[in-house]
Design a protein around this motif. Structure first.
Motif, PDB file in Angstrom:
ATOM      1  N   HIS A 251       0.844  -1.200   0.000  1.00 21.28           N
ATOM      2  CA  HIS A 251       0.000   0.000   0.000  1.00 21.28           C
ATOM      3  C   HIS A 251       0.880   1.252   0.000  1.00 21.28           C
ATOM      4  O   HIS A 251       0.951   1.984   0.990  1.00 21.28           O
ATOM      5  N   PRO A 252       1.547   1.543  -1.100  1.00 18.62           N
ATOM      6  CA  PRO A 252       2.536   2.630  -1.113  1.00 18.62           C
ATOM      7  C   PRO A 252       1.952   4.028  -0.920  1.00 18.62           C
ATOM      8  O   PRO A 252       2.699   4.958  -0.602  1.00 18.62           O
ATOM      9  N   GLN A 253       0.637   4.182  -1.091  1.00 17.19           N
ATOM     10  CA  GLN A 253       0.033   5.509  -0.930  1.00 17.19           C
ATOM     11  C   GLN A 253      -0.586   5.703   0.456  1.00 17.19           C
ATOM     12  O   GLN A 253      -1.282   6.683   0.692  1.00 17.19           O
ATOM     13  N   LEU A 254      -0.321   4.785   1.362  1.00 13.99           N
ATOM     14  CA  LEU A 254      -0.856   4.874   2.722  1.00 13.99           C
ATOM     15  C   LEU A 254       0.020   5.795   3.567  1.00 13.99           C
ATOM     16  O   LEU A 254       1.245   5.696   3.556  1.00 13.99           O
ATOM     17  N   ARG A 255      -0.627   6.680   4.309  1.00 15.85           N
ATOM     18  CA  ARG A 255       0.067   7.550   5.248  1.00 15.85           C
ATOM     19  C   ARG A 255      -0.678   7.543   6.585  1.00 15.85           C
ATOM     20  O   ARG A 255      -1.860   7.217   6.649  1.00 15.85           O
ATOM     21  N   VAL A 256       0.027   7.927   7.651  1.00 18.15           N
ATOM     22  CA  VAL A 256      -0.533   7.859   9.001  1.00 18.15           C
ATOM     23  C   VAL A 256      -0.352   9.195   9.705  1.00 18.15           C
ATOM     24  O   VAL A 256       0.719   9.810   9.632  1.00 18.15           O
ATOM     25  N   LYS A 257      -1.415   9.624  10.387  1.00 16.94           N
ATOM     26  CA  LYS A 257      -1.309  10.717  11.355  1.00 16.94           C
ATOM     27  C   LYS A 257      -1.440  10.095  12.744  1.00 16.94           C
ATOM     28  O   LYS A 257      -2.444   9.455  13.054  1.00 16.94           O
ATOM     29  N   TRP A 258      -0.421  10.302  13.541  1.00 14.50           N
ATOM     30  CA  TRP A 258      -0.339   9.668  14.856  1.00 14.50           C
ATOM     31  C   TRP A 258      -0.629  10.711  15.936  1.00 14.50           C
ATOM     32  O   TRP A 258       0.159  11.616  16.170  1.00 14.50           O
ATOM     33  N   PHE A 259      -1.787  10.575  16.582  1.00  9.85           N
ATOM     34  CA  PHE A 259      -2.225  11.511  17.615  1.00  9.85           C
ATOM     35  C   PHE A 259      -1.828  10.965  18.987  1.00  9.85           C
ATOM     36  O   PHE A 259      -2.259   9.883  19.381  1.00  9.85           O
ATOM     37  N   THR A 260      -1.017  11.711  19.721  1.00  5.58           N
ATOM     38  CA  THR A 260      -0.579  11.242  21.035  1.00  5.58           C
ATOM     39  C   THR A 260      -0.469  12.408  22.006  1.00  5.58           C
ATOM     40  O   THR A 260      -0.067  13.510  21.630  1.00  5.58           O
ATOM     41  N   ARG A 261      -0.848  12.143  23.257  1.00  3.54           N
ATOM     42  CA  ARG A 261      -0.837  13.181  24.284  1.00  3.54           C
ATOM     43  C   ARG A 261       0.491  13.296  25.011  1.00  3.54           C
ATOM     44  O   ARG A 261       0.753  14.297  25.670  1.00  3.54           O
ATOM     45  N   HIS A 262       1.295  12.241  24.976  1.00  4.60           N
ATOM     46  CA  HIS A 262       2.498  12.246  25.806  1.00  4.60           C
ATOM     47  C   HIS A 262       3.647  11.541  25.097  1.00  4.60           C
ATOM     48  O   HIS A 262       3.460  10.850  24.089  1.00  4.60           O
ATOM     49  N   ALA A 263       4.827  11.723  25.647  1.00  2.00           N
ATOM     50  CA  ALA A 263       6.010  11.065  25.096  1.00  2.00           C
ATOM     51  C   ALA A 263       5.903   9.556  25.272  1.00  2.00           C
ATOM     52  O   ALA A 263       5.147   9.058  26.124  1.00  2.00           O
TER      53      ALA A 263
END
Length: 418
Positions: A251-263
């Protein structure tokens, strides 16, 4: 039909329920009923056999402590602890000795005992134990679901429960009288609504995301897609890794936004104990996170070509603003924010539903708002784990095959008056 009378009834045949059965057999209570829809290692076998898995792309190797490690992301538990789990009880050892070889136990013996392993090894181990235990004369296996249980004798030292079981192979419900019920009913990934309403975004169940063979078939491979991943737990890191692998292969056109509150938080091995033993990243998951996901690594790492980190720290207002700004561009949403108990059977006392809470120290249940113990009712496994406090005073719930067993070795004698 005569109502079977049992010294105990165990609900669930996952790692927790199997461990409970072995411990109760040790107490010689007479016949023990064991209820499960499949007797195949529970959710760990149904959903998580591919956690973790091999990442095929040569680019998915990363450098850790001066050496190159393939991203073969493993469970949190070492092989030797799975082996210890399988031999704690005499009934378990009997199964191990009498199961024709090769079997799940001999396969574990070939692995490095000091390293972690894929969960399918552990699932197969529990299934082989189950196959042996259900053949015992003092075990009454019932394939189906417990629908209800009523406390018919409240005598503290000799309670009696009438349990109704919906059997898979019959339209009739089976009634079983038991002196004790142990609920090992399991948990499922917590469902989280979209943080922004009105968006046309498909939710991906964490169970699906952690099973790459199905995940690949569920996502389009010939068009751009962006997936929002929420969380920084072990499950969240595995989800990120699975998406990165898909983007690096099919899936070469897949991208991710990673939402995180802390380290990112890691388990730290101290002098004789582990800081964040139940909440921190361990093993190869920790190695992957340190090598590719930390702020000073993400921009230049292979994972950084796929993942954009969305910092949601700073309080609810900032988090809400980040979701409103970033989520509309996403096609899919996956929350890896913990697990929720599966529904319990309908439990009653004096004809009224039991309103109860679990005591994580003793494995018993109390009526809510009272010190009154519910006689003959207990819990274990991922739905009802032990509460532990580390030397720094941090409180955690101890979840894991060996941790379940450690808890049960301590509390089961008190459940039976031994």
């Amino acid at each position: 039909m005569t109502t079977p009378k049992c010294g105990a009834l165990v609900v669930g045949a996952g790692p927790g329920g199997t461990a409970v059965l072995g411990g109760l057999l040790e107490q010689q209570l007479g016949k023990i009923a064991w209820v499960d829809p499949s007797f195949e290692s529970g959710r760990v076998n149904r959903k998580y056999r591919e956690v973790p898995r091999w990442v095929q792309s040569s680019e998915r190797s990363f450098k850790v402590s001066g050496s190159i490690t393939n991203s073969y992301i493993n469970s949190n538990t070492t092989v030797k602890l799975f082996q210890t789990y399988s031999t704690v009880w005499e009934s378990f050892r009997t199964v191990v000795e009498n199961t024709p070889q090769p079997n799940a136990f001999t396969v574990l013996d070939k692995l490095d005992p000091n390293k972690t392993c894929r969960l399918h090894y552990a699932a197969d181990m529990v299934r082989d134990l189950t196959d042996g235990l259900v053949k015992r004369d003092d075990v009454l296996p019932c394939r189906g679901f417990v629908t209800a249980a009523s406390l018919i004798d409240k005598t503290p030292d000799s309670p009696k429960w009438m349990v109704r079981v919906k059997q898979d192979d019959s339209s009739d419900e089976l009634e079983i009288e038991a002196s004790r019920i142990v609920l090992c009913t399991g948990s499922h990934p917590t469902k989280t609504p979209l943080p922004v309403s009105g968006l046309d975004i498909e939710t991906l169940d964490l169970d699906l995301v952690l099973k790459p063979s199905l995940l690949a078939e569920s996502l389009p491979s010939d068009e751009p897609i962006t997936i929002a991943v929420v969380g920084a737990s072990h499950s969240a890191i595995l989800a990120l890794l699975n998406f990165v692998e898909l983007a690096s292969t099919s899936h070469p056109q897949l991208r991710v936004k990673w939402f995180t509150r802390h380290a990112l938080r890691y388990a730290e091995y101290m002098d004789g104990w582990i800081l964040r033993d139940n909440t921190g990243l361990k093993g190869h998951a920790a190695e992957f996170a340190r090598a590719e996901l930390e702020d000073d690594k993400l921009a230049t790492s292979p994972a950084g070509k796929i993942i954009t980190k969305i910092d949601c720290s700073g309080g609810p207002d900032r988090e809400t603003a980040q979701y409103h700004a970033q989520l509309p561009d996403c096609s899919y949403f996956c929350a890896a924010v913990g697990f929720t108990k599966d529904p319990l059977p309908h439990l009653t006392k004096d004809g009224a539903p039991l309103n109860m809470e679990f005591d994580h120290e003793t494995g018993r249940f109390h009526e809510r708002g009272s010190d009154s113990v519910v006689p003959g009712l207990f819990g274990a496994g991922i739905a009802f784990p032990e509460r532990v406090v580390d030397p720094y005073g941090n409180v955690e719930l101890a979840v894991g095959f060996f941790k379940f067993m450690k808890f049960l070795k301590r509390v089961i004698p008190s459940w039976t008056g031994a």
